[in-house]
Motif scaffolding. Structure first.
Motif, PDB file in Angstrom:
ATOM      1  N   ARG A  61       0.433  -1.175   0.218  1.00  0.00           N
ATOM      2  CA  ARG A  61      -0.508  -0.232   0.294  1.00  0.00           C
ATOM      3  C   ARG A  61       0.565   1.341  -0.312  1.00  0.00           C
ATOM      4  NH1 ARG A  61      -2.561  -3.808   3.048  1.00  0.00           N
ATOM      5  NH2 ARG A  61      -4.418  -4.814   2.605  1.00  0.00           N
ATOM      6  N   ASP A  62       2.198   1.415  -0.185  1.00  0.00           N
ATOM      7  CA  ASP A  62       3.038   1.923   0.087  1.00  0.00           C
ATOM      8  C   ASP A  62       4.338   2.021  -1.306  1.00  0.00           C
ATOM      9  OD1 ASP A  62       4.440   4.229   0.367  1.00  0.00           O
ATOM     10  OD2 ASP A  62       5.662   3.235   2.878  1.00  0.00           O
ATOM     11  N   PRO A  63       3.451   2.663  -2.482  1.00  0.00           N
ATOM     12  CA  PRO A  63       4.389   2.003  -2.924  1.00  0.00           C
ATOM     13  C   PRO A  63       5.245   3.488  -3.622  1.00  0.00           C
ATOM     14  CG  PRO A  63       2.206   2.811  -4.507  1.00  0.00           C
ATOM     15  CD  PRO A  63       1.679   2.228  -3.334  1.00  0.00           C
ATOM     16  N   ALA A  64       5.583   4.292  -3.513  1.00  0.00           N
ATOM     17  CA  ALA A  64       6.268   5.140  -3.858  1.00  0.00           C
ATOM     18  C   ALA A  64       7.523   4.289  -2.801  1.00  0.00           C
ATOM     19  CB  ALA A  64       6.023   6.223  -3.366  1.00  0.00           C
ATOM     20  N   THR A  65       7.521   4.258  -1.279  1.00  0.00           N
ATOM     21  CA  THR A  65       8.686   3.291  -1.003  1.00  0.00           C
ATOM     22  C   THR A  65       9.342   2.099  -1.282  1.00  0.00           C
ATOM     23  OG1 THR A  65       7.957   4.063   1.419  1.00  0.00           O
ATOM     24  CG2 THR A  65       9.359   1.923   1.476  1.00  0.00           C
ATOM     25  N   ILE A  66       8.234   1.307  -1.710  1.00  0.00           N
ATOM     26  CA  ILE A  66       8.596  -0.251  -3.248  1.00  0.00           C
ATOM     27  C   ILE A  66       9.874   0.521  -4.230  1.00  0.00           C
ATOM     28  CG2 ILE A  66       7.571  -1.829  -4.338  1.00  0.00           C
ATOM     29  CD1 ILE A  66       5.717  -2.133  -2.183  1.00  0.00           C
ATOM     30  N   ILE A  67       9.052   1.733  -5.154  1.00  0.00           N
ATOM     31  CA  ILE A  67       9.683   2.131  -5.817  1.00  0.00           C
ATOM     32  C   ILE A  67      11.061   2.454  -5.932  1.00  0.00           C
ATOM     33  CG2 ILE A  67      10.199   3.609  -8.344  1.00  0.00           C
ATOM     34  CD1 ILE A  67       8.246   1.658  -8.761  1.00  0.00           C
ATOM     35  N   GLU A  68      11.359   3.416  -5.262  1.00  0.00           N
ATOM     36  CA  GLU A  68      12.478   4.136  -4.075  1.00  0.00           C
ATOM     37  C   GLU A  68      13.438   3.034  -3.695  1.00  0.00           C
ATOM     38  OE1 GLU A  68      13.898   6.935  -0.363  1.00  0.00           O
ATOM     39  OE2 GLU A  68      12.280   6.471  -0.139  1.00  0.00           O
ATOM     40  N   GLY A  69      12.842   1.849  -3.139  1.00  0.00           N
ATOM     41  CA  GLY A  69      13.921   1.463  -2.492  1.00  0.00           C
ATOM     42  C   GLY A  69      14.264  -0.044  -3.649  1.00  0.00           C
ATOM     43  N   ALA A  70      13.657   0.090  -4.917  1.00  0.00           N
ATOM     44  CA  ALA A  70      13.804  -0.951  -6.063  1.00  0.00           C
ATOM     45  C   ALA A  70      14.383  -0.118  -6.987  1.00  0.00           C
ATOM     46  CB  ALA A  70      12.505  -1.373  -6.504  1.00  0.00           C
ATOM     47  N   ARG A  71      14.948   1.372  -6.905  1.00  0.00           N
ATOM     48  CA  ARG A  71      15.366   1.455  -7.488  1.00  0.00           C
ATOM     49  C   ARG A  71      17.132   2.270  -7.197  1.00  0.00           C
ATOM     50  NH1 ARG A  71      13.529   4.757 -11.687  1.00  0.00           N
ATOM     51  NH2 ARG A  71      11.453   5.863 -11.464  1.00  0.00           N
ATOM     52  N   LYS A  72      17.034   1.292  -6.305  1.00  0.00           N
ATOM     53  CA  LYS A  72      18.848   1.509  -5.638  1.00  0.00           C
ATOM     54  C   LYS A  72      18.848   0.591  -5.902  1.00  0.00           C
ATOM     55  CE  LYS A  72      17.623   3.823  -1.462  1.00  0.00           C
ATOM     56  NZ  LYS A  72      17.130   3.892   0.156  1.00  0.00           N
ATOM     57  N   ILE A  73      18.421  -0.620  -6.630  1.00  0.00           N
ATOM     58  CA  ILE A  73      18.985  -2.434  -6.579  1.00  0.00           C
ATOM     59  C   ILE A  73      18.543  -2.567  -8.264  1.00  0.00           C
ATOM     60  CG2 ILE A  73      19.615  -4.872  -6.329  1.00  0.00           C
ATOM     61  CD1 ILE A  73      19.626  -3.300  -4.050  1.00  0.00           C
ATOM     62  N   LEU A  74      17.655  -1.813  -9.351  1.00  0.00           N
ATOM     63  CA  LEU A  74      16.925  -2.403 -10.166  1.00  0.00           C
ATOM     64  C   LEU A  74      17.565  -1.231 -11.261  1.00  0.00           C
ATOM     65  CD1 LEU A  74      13.959  -4.307  -9.683  1.00  0.00           C
ATOM     66  CD2 LEU A  74      16.080  -5.281  -9.787  1.00  0.00           C
ATOM     67  N   ASP A  75      17.656  -0.720 -13.183  1.00  0.00           N
ATOM     68  CA  ASP A  75      17.903  -0.486 -13.432  1.00  0.00           C
ATOM     69  C   ASP A  75      16.670  -0.140 -13.639  1.00  0.00           C
ATOM     70  OD1 ASP A  75      18.708   0.897 -15.072  1.00  0.00           O
ATOM     71  OD2 ASP A  75      19.657  -0.265 -16.292  1.00  0.00           O
ATOM     72  N   PHE A  76      16.108   0.599 -13.466  1.00  0.00           N
ATOM     73  CA  PHE A  76      14.634   0.912 -13.837  1.00  0.00           C
ATOM     74  C   PHE A  76      14.989   1.375 -15.355  1.00  0.00           C
ATOM     75  CE2 PHE A  76      11.255   0.885 -10.778  1.00  0.00           C
ATOM     76  CZ  PHE A  76      11.811   0.048  -9.751  1.00  0.00           C
ATOM     77  N   ASP A  77      15.832   1.260 -15.920  1.00  0.00           N
ATOM     78  CA  ASP A  77      15.752   1.582 -18.498  1.00  0.00           C
ATOM     79  C   ASP A  77      16.014   0.082 -18.377  1.00  0.00           C
ATOM     80  OD1 ASP A  77      15.739   4.578 -17.506  1.00  0.00           O
ATOM     81  OD2 ASP A  77      18.047   4.419 -17.166  1.00  0.00           O
ATOM     82  N   GLN A  78      15.704  -0.636 -17.234  1.00  0.00           N
ATOM     83  CA  GLN A  78      15.542  -1.866 -18.018  1.00  0.00           C
ATOM     84  C   GLN A  78      14.632  -2.710 -17.924  1.00  0.00           C
ATOM     85  OE1 GLN A  78      17.588  -2.579 -20.982  1.00  0.00           O
ATOM     86  NE2 GLN A  78      19.179  -0.983 -20.273  1.00  0.00           N
ATOM     87  N   PRO A  79      13.808  -3.420 -18.386  1.00  0.00           N
ATOM     88  CA  PRO A  79      12.722  -4.196 -18.290  1.00  0.00           C
ATOM     89  C   PRO A  79      12.834  -5.135 -16.796  1.00  0.00           C
ATOM     90  CG  PRO A  79      13.504  -4.810 -20.623  1.00  0.00           C
ATOM     91  CD  PRO A  79      14.405  -3.848 -19.823  1.00  0.00           C
ATOM     92  N   VAL A  80      11.954  -5.653 -16.392  1.00  0.00           N
ATOM     93  CA  VAL A  80      11.439  -5.580 -14.794  1.00  0.00           C
ATOM     94  C   VAL A  80      10.412  -6.213 -15.282  1.00  0.00           C
ATOM     95  CG1 VAL A  80      11.258  -5.104 -12.262  1.00  0.00           C
ATOM     96  CG2 VAL A  80      13.113  -3.669 -13.523  1.00  0.00           C
ATOM     97  N   ALA A  81      10.588  -7.753 -14.471  1.00  0.00           N
ATOM     98  CA  ALA A  81       9.471  -8.182 -13.905  1.00  0.00           C
ATOM     99  C   ALA A  81       8.602  -7.564 -12.734  1.00  0.00           C
ATOM    100  CB  ALA A  81       9.543  -9.704 -13.915  1.00  0.00           C
ATOM    101  N   LEU A  82       7.139  -7.377 -13.017  1.00  0.00           N
ATOM    102  CA  LEU A  82       6.633  -7.205 -11.269  1.00  0.00           C
ATOM    103  C   LEU A  82       6.002  -8.287 -10.990  1.00  0.00           C
ATOM    104  CD1 LEU A  82       5.485  -5.072  -8.575  1.00  0.00           C
ATOM    105  CD2 LEU A  82       4.038  -4.985 -10.340  1.00  0.00           C
ATOM    106  N   SER A  83       6.042  -9.595  -9.432  1.00  0.00           N
ATOM    107  CA  SER A  83       5.594 -10.121  -9.204  1.00  0.00           C
ATOM    108  C   SER A  83       4.233 -10.292  -7.668  1.00  0.00           C
ATOM    109  CB  SER A  83       6.634 -12.167  -8.443  1.00  0.00           C
ATOM    110  OG  SER A  83       5.703 -12.588  -8.124  1.00  0.00           O
ATOM    111  N   MET A  84       3.223 -10.662  -8.639  1.00  0.00           N
ATOM    112  CA  MET A  84       2.515 -10.075  -7.480  1.00  0.00           C
ATOM    113  C   MET A  84       1.590 -11.948  -6.948  1.00  0.00           C
ATOM    114  SD  MET A  84       1.352  -6.222  -7.913  1.00  0.00           S
ATOM    115  CE  MET A  84       1.111  -6.118  -6.701  1.00  0.00           C
ATOM    116  N   VAL A  85       2.498 -12.796  -6.767  1.00  0.00           N
ATOM    117  CA  VAL A  85       1.569 -13.815  -6.857  1.00  0.00           C
ATOM    118  C   VAL A  85       0.465 -13.830  -5.039  1.00  0.00           C
ATOM    119  CG1 VAL A  85       2.048 -16.123  -6.438  1.00  0.00           C
ATOM    120  CG2 VAL A  85       3.069 -15.155  -8.218  1.00  0.00           C
ATOM    121  N   ALA A  86      -0.223 -14.670  -5.176  1.00  0.00           N
ATOM    122  CA  ALA A  86      -1.522 -15.403  -4.322  1.00  0.00           C
ATOM    123  C   ALA A  86      -1.079 -13.595  -3.340  1.00  0.00           C
ATOM    124  CB  ALA A  86      -1.325 -15.879  -3.230  1.00  0.00           C
TER     125      ALA A  86
END
Length: 270
Positions: free
Chosen positions: A135-160
């Motif tokens: 429910r806090d997507p801004a925090t998720i994006i901020e943290g993920a950007r430190k590890i993932l390259d958002f200029d390249q494709p990313v698979a978003l997994s939301m299983v169950a």
């Protein structure tokens, strides 16, 4: 590790059941509490195939991850990670692509307590754990950007995961917010429980969980399909979970005993 100090004391609320710990109990894990087992047993009384459903969801994640790595994806953002069970997503991805980068995200403190198991990356790849709520997507994006390259494709997994978030709580907006940050060529992989095949049992399960403080927002095939609006669905589209590319994994014992009441799908962002 991003988002929270892993050495800080972990406060776990054992007064009410938590979906991640119930899922762990269904899978035969040990990282759950009497309140989770008690509610889990109530769910089994309504439908004894619930543990099979949990294993079917894990198997979908394995197959979808294999499909995605086969089709060039090297970055994964797994939201609603749950308590570690092997093989985890990063193990499946890095077996096929050792340089894969994976960010796990969950809001349950017990997952944080076991995060070290999520961080055993190949030397060529990266895995990280982010303590954050969907429910806090801004925090998720901020943290993920430190590890993932958002200029390249990313698979978003939301299983169950999304069947624990109602439309009123903005389930579609949360998915759209996360996808909006991802570049063209990214993917959404999801599974979702449904009442389409077991309406009476599902209504009883929803009521029991609500009384225990857990939201269960079951959706029809059409309603689940709307999460993929604007995306190009990978064949065979939205389908019952075991029917999504079964050739990429092993059958789950018990899944042949009637329709497993859940849908899965993978969609590509153009």
């Amino acid at each position: 590790m991003t988002g929270q100090d892993p050495t800080a004391p972990v406060e776990i609320d054992t007064s009410k059941p938590h979906p991640a710990r119930m899922y762990d109990w269904y899978l035969g894990g040990k990282d759950n509490y009497p309140v989770d087992e008690a509610m889990g047993r109530q769910m089994l009384a309504l439908d004894p195939r619930v543990p099979v459903m949990a294993r079917v969801n894990r198997a979908f994640m394995h197959r979808a991850t294999r499909w995605l790595t086969k089709n060039g994806i090297r970055q994964f953002l797994d939201v609603g990670t749950g308590i570690p069970t092997e093989p985890n997503l990063h193990q499946v991805a890095q077996q096929a692509a050792p340089d894969a980068r994976v960010v796990y995200c969950d809001n349950d403190p017990i997952v944080l307590a076991h995060a070290a198991a999520l961080l055993r990356s190949t030397p060529e790849g990266v895995t990280e754990y982010l303590q954050a709520d969907v429910r806090d997507p801004a925090t998720i994006i901020e943290g993920a950007r430190k590890i993932l390259d958002f200029d390249q494709p990313v698979a978003l997994s939301m299983v169950a995961l999304l069947h624990f978030i109602s439309d009123e709580d903005g389930a579609h907006e949360l998915v759209n917010r996360l996808l909006a940050e991802l570049p063209s060529g990214s993917y959404l992989m999801m599974t979702h429980a449904t009442a389409d095949f077991t309406p009476e049992e599902s209504a009883a399960a929803t009521a029991k969980l609500k009384a225990a403080g857990v939201t269960l927002a079951l959706r029809s095939r059409e309603e689940f399909g709307h999460f993929f609006d604007g995306l190009d669905l990978v064949e065979p589209g939205v389908t019952v979970v075991p029917d999504w590319h079964p050739e990429l994994g092993d059958p789950v014992p018990g899944q042949e005993d009637g329709v497993i009441p859940g849908y899965g799908g993978v969609g590509r962002k153009a």
